[in-house]
Design a protein around this motif. Structure first.
Motif, PDB file in Angstrom:
ATOM      1  N   PRO A 385      33.348  29.868  91.439  1.00 54.08           N
ATOM      2  CA  PRO A 385      32.957  31.090  90.719  1.00 54.08           C
ATOM      3  C   PRO A 385      31.619  30.894  89.989  1.00 54.08           C
ATOM      4  CG  PRO A 385      34.693  29.941  89.549  1.00 54.08           C
ATOM      5  CD  PRO A 385      34.552  29.243  90.850  1.00 54.08           C
ATOM      6  N   ALA A 386      30.833  31.957  89.926  1.00 57.67           N
ATOM      7  CA  ALA A 386      29.511  31.888  89.266  1.00 57.67           C
ATOM      8  C   ALA A 386      29.625  31.900  87.760  1.00 57.67           C
ATOM      9  CB  ALA A 386      28.639  33.044  89.744  1.00 57.67           C
ATOM     10  N   SER A 387      30.712  32.532  87.236  1.00 60.38           N
ATOM     11  CA  SER A 387      30.873  32.615  85.784  1.00 60.38           C
ATOM     12  C   SER A 387      32.356  32.727  85.466  1.00 60.38           C
ATOM     13  CB  SER A 387      30.133  33.836  85.225  1.00 60.38           C
ATOM     14  OG  SER A 387      30.786  35.026  85.623  1.00 60.38           O
ATOM     15  N   ALA A 388      32.642  32.744  84.148  1.00 58.32           N
ATOM     16  CA  ALA A 388      34.043  32.857  83.724  1.00 58.32           C
ATOM     17  C   ALA A 388      34.635  34.210  84.056  1.00 58.32           C
ATOM     18  CB  ALA A 388      34.155  32.599  82.223  1.00 58.32           C
ATOM     19  N   ASN A 389      33.789  35.198  84.364  1.00 57.47           N
ATOM     20  CA  ASN A 389      34.276  36.548  84.666  1.00 57.47           C
ATOM     21  C   ASN A 389      34.091  36.928  86.131  1.00 57.47           C
ATOM     22  OD1 ASN A 389      32.759  36.992  81.609  1.00 57.47           O
ATOM     23  ND2 ASN A 389      34.982  37.321  81.840  1.00 57.47           N
ATOM     24  N   SER A 390      33.910  35.943  86.972  1.00 58.26           N
ATOM     25  CA  SER A 390      33.802  36.232  88.408  1.00 58.26           C
ATOM     26  C   SER A 390      35.114  36.801  88.942  1.00 58.26           C
ATOM     27  CB  SER A 390      33.441  34.956  89.173  1.00 58.26           C
ATOM     28  OG  SER A 390      32.145  34.506  88.817  1.00 58.26           O
ATOM     29  N   LYS A 391      35.023  37.536  90.044  1.00 49.30           N
ATOM     30  CA  LYS A 391      36.225  38.123  90.636  1.00 49.30           C
ATOM     31  C   LYS A 391      37.174  37.018  91.091  1.00 49.30           C
ATOM     32  CE  LYS A 391      34.377  42.545  92.203  1.00 49.30           C
ATOM     33  NZ  LYS A 391      34.176  43.452  93.359  1.00 49.30           N
ATOM     34  N   GLY A 392      38.466  37.261  90.845  1.00 57.59           N
ATOM     35  CA  GLY A 392      39.469  36.296  91.245  1.00 57.59           C
ATOM     36  C   GLY A 392      40.866  36.793  90.958  1.00 57.59           C
ATOM     37  N   ASN A 393      41.840  36.143  91.553  1.00 56.08           N
ATOM     38  CA  ASN A 393      43.236  36.482  91.360  1.00 56.08           C
ATOM     39  C   ASN A 393      43.990  35.251  90.880  1.00 56.08           C
ATOM     40  OD1 ASN A 393      43.242  39.282  92.464  1.00 56.08           O
ATOM     41  ND2 ASN A 393      42.629  38.217  94.334  1.00 56.08           N
ATOM     42  N   PRO A 394      45.029  35.447  90.074  1.00 53.93           N
ATOM     43  CA  PRO A 394      45.806  34.301  89.601  1.00 53.93           C
ATOM     44  C   PRO A 394      46.290  33.447  90.770  1.00 53.93           C
ATOM     45  CG  PRO A 394      46.460  36.283  88.442  1.00 53.93           C
ATOM     46  CD  PRO A 394      45.527  36.728  89.517  1.00 53.93           C
ATOM     47  N   GLY A 395      46.134  32.142  90.624  1.00 56.05           N
ATOM     48  CA  GLY A 395      46.541  31.228  91.675  1.00 56.05           C
ATOM     49  C   GLY A 395      45.381  30.722  92.503  1.00 56.05           C
ATOM     50  N   GLU A 396      44.222  31.383  92.431  1.00 57.86           N
ATOM     51  CA  GLU A 396      43.042  30.907  93.151  1.00 57.86           C
ATOM     52  C   GLU A 396      42.372  29.778  92.380  1.00 57.86           C
ATOM     53  OE1 GLU A 396      41.921  35.110  95.409  1.00 57.86           O
ATOM     54  OE2 GLU A 396      40.728  34.446  93.684  1.00 57.86           O
ATOM     55  N   TRP A 397      41.799  28.825  93.101  1.00 56.39           N
ATOM     56  CA  TRP A 397      41.150  27.703  92.452  1.00 56.39           C
ATOM     57  C   TRP A 397      39.980  27.235  93.290  1.00 56.39           C
ATOM     58  CZ3 TRP A 397      41.093  22.608  94.432  1.00 56.39           C
ATOM     59  CH2 TRP A 397      41.827  22.429  95.596  1.00 56.39           C
ATOM     60  N   SER A 398      39.132  26.394  92.660  1.00 54.74           N
ATOM     61  CA  SER A 398      37.986  25.844  93.356  1.00 54.74           C
ATOM     62  C   SER A 398      37.569  24.536  92.676  1.00 54.74           C
ATOM     63  CB  SER A 398      36.819  26.844  93.375  1.00 54.74           C
ATOM     64  OG  SER A 398      35.789  26.377  94.221  1.00 54.74           O
ATOM     65  N   ALA A 399      36.575  23.854  93.240  1.00 52.23           N
ATOM     66  CA  ALA A 399      36.112  22.587  92.656  1.00 52.23           C
ATOM     67  C   ALA A 399      34.714  22.281  93.172  1.00 52.23           C
ATOM     68  CB  ALA A 399      37.072  21.453  93.017  1.00 52.23           C
ATOM     69  N   ASP A 400      33.933  21.585  92.345  1.00 49.96           N
ATOM     70  CA  ASP A 400      32.667  21.010  92.777  1.00 49.96           C
ATOM     71  C   ASP A 400      32.622  19.565  92.291  1.00 49.96           C
ATOM     72  OD1 ASP A 400      32.052  21.189  90.095  1.00 49.96           O
ATOM     73  OD2 ASP A 400      30.799  22.982  90.329  1.00 49.96           O
ATOM     74  N   GLU A 401      31.457  18.956  92.224  1.00 47.15           N
ATOM     75  CA  GLU A 401      31.378  17.544  91.854  1.00 47.15           C
ATOM     76  C   GLU A 401      31.753  17.300  90.398  1.00 47.15           C
ATOM     77  OE1 GLU A 401      27.510  16.166  92.814  1.00 47.15           O
ATOM     78  OE2 GLU A 401      27.870  16.167  94.974  1.00 47.15           O
ATOM     79  N   LYS A 402      31.593  18.309  89.544  1.00 44.58           N
ATOM     80  CA  LYS A 402      31.813  18.110  88.113  1.00 44.58           C
ATOM     81  C   LYS A 402      33.088  18.751  87.583  1.00 44.58           C
ATOM     82  CE  LYS A 402      26.900  17.742  86.841  1.00 44.58           C
ATOM     83  NZ  LYS A 402      25.837  18.291  85.973  1.00 44.58           N
ATOM     84  N   TYR A 403      33.459  19.939  88.123  1.00 43.26           N
ATOM     85  CA  TYR A 403      34.506  20.720  87.497  1.00 43.26           C
ATOM     86  C   TYR A 403      35.614  21.131  88.494  1.00 43.26           C
ATOM     87  CZ  TYR A 403      31.151  21.296  83.675  1.00 43.26           C
ATOM     88  OH  TYR A 403      30.274  21.069  82.660  1.00 43.26           O
TER      89      TYR A 403
END
Length: 421
Positions: A385-403
């Motif tokens: 996600p680009a920001s804390a308010n990016s579109k998404g639904n509960p249960g979705e997740w992601s990851a990069d090298e830091k977070y």
């Protein structure tokens, strides 16, 4: 022993009632312990009840030349249209070891109480090289409601244009047909095949449905079943035809199994389905011993069709009605993966797509979700996600090298640092 019915005075011209002469020949055969009652080419008008074992009724063939009414070989016509032309067994006395061979049978479609061949309480019956046409009720009927009828074999035969049923089985099993053609009539009450607690094994044949009227293959009773190999269910109508499984408490037992080849436009109807119970899950099963390389699923080009194509085998869904179902072992595949019509496991559980979010949800404890938001969402990996308010639904997740990013409510994300340990 062999007896020629003409030696007992049978004329066989298609007009004279030969019943008494043929009965006399039959009684002579019975008194001699059984044998063959032979009919030379011609048309024989009679009714006969076969109530003794070890009898063969044999004609000269269905295509042997004769000038009788333009009908070839040996053919039979009822003298009394209130009785079957030939009946094997009376439902009281057990009859066995009867053979019918090499003749045709013609009825009168306007005589509504007339039947061609009736088998009632008999077993070890063989019918070969046989044709029956145009009876006002049933061309062929096998009854086992009073005394069992079983181990009955039909080979190289056709039954067409009955006003009732071309082939009907009532309370009887172990019925086998091979190298056959069954065809109904353009009438709402005419059936190519009718099973009422009947069990039929069919191979190498055609069940032909030729009109847009309903019910041309009809299964009722909780024991009705057709098993088949190389059976062509053929509709040459431009409209939908119906195979009907109609037994409210037992339709889960009524099904077709085997290699059933479907041509044209066929529609399944199930008498158990209503507004209170709109799920077809158990109701109509098309089963193959091996699904691989036999079935693929796709959107029909023509609404309302199920097709089988030799070069590109496809079983299409019936139409855009979300209630329609195609069955495979273990699950019901529905065109709309909604909570009303979810993907259901046979032993429980359901999966559907949330209409608002598009998210896949499931519940393991019921096949019938109560609402679109019932159960729990599948955990889904998405792009960062680009920001804390990016579109998404509960249960979705992601990851990069830091977070590591988690959507904990709609369009709301939180993240935490990823550290080694």
């Amino acid at each position: 022993m062999n007896i020629d019915v003409t030696d007992f005075g049978a004329v066989g011209n298609g007009y004279i009632d030969d019943t008494q002469n043929i009965l006399n020949a039959y009684k002579k055969l019975v008194s001699s312990g059984g044998g063959t009652l032979f009919f030379p080419p011609g048309g024989y008008k009679f009714n006969l009840l076969i109530d003794n074992p070890n009898i063969m009724i044999r004609g000269s063939g269905r295509s042997a030349p004769t000038s009788q009414g333009g009908r070839g070989g040996t053919y039979f016509i009822p003298a009394d249209f209130t009785k079957p032309c030939i009946q094997i067994g009376d439902g009281i006395k057990p009859i066995n070891t009867i053979t019918l061979k090499s003749f045709n049978m013609f009825g009168d479609k306007n005589a509504e109480t007339s039947d061609g061949l009736v088998i009632n309480g008999a077993y070890y019956i063989n019918v070969d090289d046989f044709g029956v046409y145009d009876f006002g009720r049933d061309n062929i009927r096998i009854d086992g409601d009073k005394r069992p009828s079983f181990n009955i074999y039909f080979n190289q035969f056709l039954s067409k244009w009955a006003k009732g049923s071309a082939f009907k089985i009532v309370e009887a099993g172990s019925i086998y047909i091979n190298n056959f053609l069954l065809s109904g009539r353009n009438s709402p009450s005419s059936y190519a095949l009718y099973l009422d607690n009947g069990v039929l094994s069919a191979q190498n044949g055609w069940i032909q449905i030729s009109s847009s009227l309903e019910g041309h293959v009809y299964l009722t009773g909780d024991r009705s079943k057709i098993t088949g190999f190389n059976v062509n269910l053929d509709s040459n109508s431009s409209n939908d035809n119906i195979i009907e499984l109609n037994y409210p408490s037992g339709a889960i037992h009524a099904y077709l199994i085997g290699q059933i080849i479907i041509d044209g436009k066929i529609k399944w109807r199930d008498g158990t389905v209503n507004d209170a119970f709109p799920n077809y899950t158990y109701m109509a099963n098309l089963s193959w011993s091996q699904v691989s390389d036999v079935l693929t699923f796709g959107q029909s080009n023509a609404a309302g069709s199920i097709k089988y194509q030799q070069s590109n085998t496809k079983l299409y869904r019936i139409n855009d009605n979300p209630q329609e179902t195609v069955m495979l072992t273990g699950a019901a595949f529905r065109p709309h993966l909604t909570y009303e019509y979810p993907l259901q496991g046979i032993d429980g559980g359901a999966m559907w797509r949330n209409k608002e979010t598009g998210q896949i949800r499931y519940r393991y404890d019921s096949r019938f979700p109560a609402s679109d938001n019932a159960g729990v969402p599948f955990s889904t990996f998405v792009s960062v996600p680009a920001s804390a308010n990016s579109k998404g639904n509960p249960g979705e997740w992601s990851a990069d090298e830091k977070y590591l990013y988690v959507c904990h409510k709609k369009d709301t994300w939180k993240r935490t640092k990823i550290e080694s340990w």
